[in-house]
Write a protein that holds these residues in place. Structure first.
Motif, PDB file in Angstrom:
ATOM      1  N   UNK A 157      12.367  23.812  48.638  1.00 11.64           N
ATOM      2  CA  UNK A 157      12.437  24.671  49.814  1.00 11.64           C
ATOM      3  C   UNK A 157      13.864  25.155  50.002  1.00 11.64           C
ATOM      4  N   UNK A 158      14.033  26.391  50.415  1.00  9.00           N
ATOM      5  CA  UNK A 158      15.369  26.976  50.582  1.00  9.00           C
ATOM      6  C   UNK A 158      15.448  27.655  51.950  1.00  9.00           C
ATOM      7  N   UNK A 159      16.616  27.533  52.567  1.00  5.55           N
ATOM      8  CA  UNK A 159      16.863  28.184  53.850  1.00  5.55           C
ATOM      9  C   UNK A 159      18.369  28.369  53.985  1.00  5.55           C
ATOM     10  N   UNK A 204       7.504  24.649  40.224  1.00 12.29           N
ATOM     11  CA  UNK A 204       6.169  25.205  40.444  1.00 12.29           C
ATOM     12  C   UNK A 204       6.009  25.882  41.809  1.00 12.29           C
ATOM     13  N   UNK A 205       6.728  25.402  42.834  1.00  7.64           N
ATOM     14  CA  UNK A 205       6.563  25.917  44.195  1.00  7.64           C
ATOM     15  C   UNK A 205       7.942  26.149  44.809  1.00  7.64           C
ATOM     16  N   UNK A 206       8.109  27.303  45.476  1.00  5.28           N
ATOM     17  CA  UNK A 206       9.318  27.597  46.249  1.00  5.28           C
ATOM     18  C   UNK A 206       8.877  28.044  47.641  1.00  5.28           C
ATOM     19  N   UNK A 207       9.310  27.312  48.650  1.00  2.08           N
ATOM     20  CA  UNK A 207       9.058  27.733  50.032  1.00  2.08           C
ATOM     21  C   UNK A 207      10.328  28.354  50.591  1.00  2.08           C
ATOM     22  N   UNK A 224       7.990  31.644  37.058  1.00  4.58           N
ATOM     23  CA  UNK A 224       6.785  30.837  36.846  1.00  4.58           C
ATOM     24  C   UNK A 224       6.316  30.152  38.133  1.00  4.58           C
ATOM     25  N   UNK A 225       7.164  30.084  39.175  1.00  4.48           N
ATOM     26  CA  UNK A 225       6.835  29.362  40.397  1.00  4.48           C
ATOM     27  C   UNK A 225       6.141  30.281  41.396  1.00  4.48           C
ATOM     28  N   UNK A 226       5.235  29.704  42.156  1.00 10.04           N
ATOM     29  CA  UNK A 226       4.599  30.459  43.243  1.00 10.04           C
ATOM     30  C   UNK A 226       5.494  30.357  44.476  1.00 10.04           C
ATOM     31  N   UNK A 227       5.519  31.419  45.278  1.00  9.83           N
ATOM     32  CA  UNK A 227       6.349  31.457  46.470  1.00  9.83           C
ATOM     33  C   UNK A 227       5.478  31.314  47.711  1.00  9.83           C
TER      34      UNK A 227
END
Length: 532
Positions: A157-159, A204-207, A224-227
């Motif tokens: 997760x990024x913010x 695989x996942x980025x929020x 390749x990662x879903x957002x």
């Protein structure tokens, strides 16, 4: 039990020679029992003794006193002719390190304490526990500690976070599996995040939130990662669209409905004065609103008007959507009305009644407000307490119908959490405005999509919004189309940016604790190295 086993484990090669219990310190004299020592350069064993010397170490406190260990150590000759290190000192694996003045176990405790508290607070805590240490030493432990090698993550997760709000920002990266901070970036630029993501081939996942640079960086750095977009920000943006719509409808609804649903007036004795409420539509706010409308009529842009009048662009945009200035919303009933009879009685009994005395008496009667609150409330009603108290005649006051931001929040709130009064207000709004009635249906449909994970129905909801004729909601829906896939993932998948927001709050606490005087590297290490 053997004294050596109390201080060291049975596997350690140390012998306790003596213990000296002083007034404020305990001195422990220790000798090594190693027969062979390895050369630190060539790693060849040596038994040829050169000399003895004494090393001093601070250790964990004992029985409320600071503890010091005096170690009788040895020097050896290196037996390898080719080794440039002819004489070396004795080495110990677990407790004592070369060129140190503290034991390893004490240094670990100091390091973790400094990570939790910082420099000065950790120094004060350590002094309470009989560990004399300076804040400089504690910060030096953090600065010397290396950052761990970047691991392999599957969900990140990024913010952003603010060095100084509205001026400088950085980025925080959180492992969504362990909910721990894995890194801080010095800015929130696209290139910095791309560089970091390219080192994570198994991601695989980025929020993230809806910030455009994060979206582009995630697409380029980890294709390749879903957002997954943050769901809270979706509701926040929907609430902003509703507020704009409420502001646009405010003047018409207030004129048509306010007289019919206004609450019954407060019953106040006739002798007590009542003053008409001052509106937010008077004074400087009114003048700035009029100036903005003149510039709008001249065809100036939002940015040009904001620059010329020194106003925020969102304020200008809000004013441009309405023809009448929205006035402040006040509650018709306050805490002080319940005590009007007593105030009237005390004013009749004592012409020289002081406000401080009246406040103390009301506090004993259960009045929850503070002194300044009481003063402002009495001034609001035109009541003067003191030797020159008078009862000027004023007219009955009346409140405004509703506040756009509060009404928007009621639309967003789940129906089962609304009170009877709130439901009545919503019904009145919907009956008087077809647009608000359609908006309420659309908002509740959107909440239903999110609560039941119906991501496959998002496209149909957007089409309904675009055909609803509500411009503010259509703008929100068009924004969803620009980032459709990540928003559908947010509704359909359980991943959330909540752990990131929690760590941002932790970062703010630590940053303020450091008073803004520490470097980015120190802040980064305090978050990344912080123990669980």
């Amino acid at each position: 039990m053997n004294l050596a086993n109390l201080i060291f484990s049975s596997a350690d090669v140390f012998k306790i020679i003596s213990v000296d219990n002083q007034t404020d310190q305990i001195n422990i004299y220790v000798q090594s029992r190693q027969k062979i020592c390895l050369c630190p350069n060539c790693c060849e064993p040596s038994t040829k003794l050169h000399s003895y010397y004494t090393r001093k170490f601070n250790d964990l406190p004992t029985f409320g006193k600071s503890c010091r260990i005096f170690l009788k150590s040895r020097k050896y000759h290196c037996l390898t002719d080719e080794c440039p290190l002819k004489i070396f000192t004795e080495r110990y694996e677990n407790h004592f390190q070369p060129c140190k003045r503290t034991t390893k176990r004490l240094e670990d405790k100091l390091f973790n304490t400094a990570l939790e508290l910082g420099g000065k607070p950790a120094e004060r805590i350590c002094c309470h526990f009989s560990i004399p240490v300076s804040d400089t030493t504690l910060l030096r432990l953090i600065n010397r500690a290396p950052l761990p090698a970047p691991g392999v993550f599957t969900a990140i997760g990024v913010d952003d976070w603010a060095y100084k709000k509205r001026e400088r920002y950085g980025s925080i990266l959180v492992d969504l599996t362990t909910r721990r901070v894995v890194d801080l970036l010095p800015d929130r630029e696209e290139e910095s995040l791309i560089t970091w993501l390219e080192k994570q081939p198994k991601l695989e996942v980025i929020t993230r939130d809806r910030y455009g640079k994060y979206k582009r960086a995630a697409t380029k750095g980890a294709p390749q990662a879903i957002q997954v977009t943050d769901r809270w920000h979706l509701l926040k943006n929907l609430g902003e669209a509703l507020t704009k719509m409420m502001t646009r409808e405010y003047a018409r609804l207030t004129r048509s409905l306010a007289p019919r649903i206004e609450e019954s007036p407060v019953e106040i004795p006739e002798e007590l004065p009542i003053r008409e409420k001052e509106l937010a539509t008077t004074g400087i706010i009114r003048r700035r609103f009029d100036e903005m409308k003149k510039l709008q009529a001249e065809g100036l842009s939002i940015k040009a008007i904001a620059r010329q009048l020194g106003m925020h662009r969102e304020t200008v945009r809000k004013y441009m959507l309405t023809e009448n200035l929205v006035r402040k919303s006040y509650k018709d009933r306050g805490m002080i009305e319940n005590y009007f009879n007593y105030i009237k009685k005390r004013m009749e009994e004592d012409d020289g009644l002081y406000l401080k005395t009246l406040w103390s008496e009301l506090r004993h009667m259960g009045y929850p407000g503070g002194y300044s609150t009481l003063s402002e409330a009495l001034a609001y009603y035109g009541i003067r307490i003191g030797k020159k108290a008078r009862n000027p005649k004023t007219q009955q006051h009346s409140g405004s119908f509703f506040k756009p931001s509060n009404a928007a929040m009621l639309f967003l709130t789940s129906e089962n959490r609304l009170t009877a009064t709130q439901k009545k207000l919503i019904d009145k709004l919907c009956k008087s405005s077809c647009g608000l009635e359609r908006a309420l249906v659309l908002v509740r449909d959107f909440r239903n999509l999110m609560e039941n994970k119906l991501g496959n129905q998002l496209q149909g909801w957007i089409e309904n919004v675009l055909h609803s004729g509500i411009s503010e909601m259509a703008t929100f829906a068009n924004g969803l189309l620009r980032d459709y896939q990540s928003i559908e993932n947010a509704i359909r998948l359980p991943w959330s940016n909540g752990p990131v927001e929690g760590n941002v709050n932790k970062l703010k606490t630590i940053k303020r604790q450091m008073y803004g005087r520490a470097s980015f590297d120190l802040l980064r290490k305090r978050l990344v190295l912080k123990p669980t």
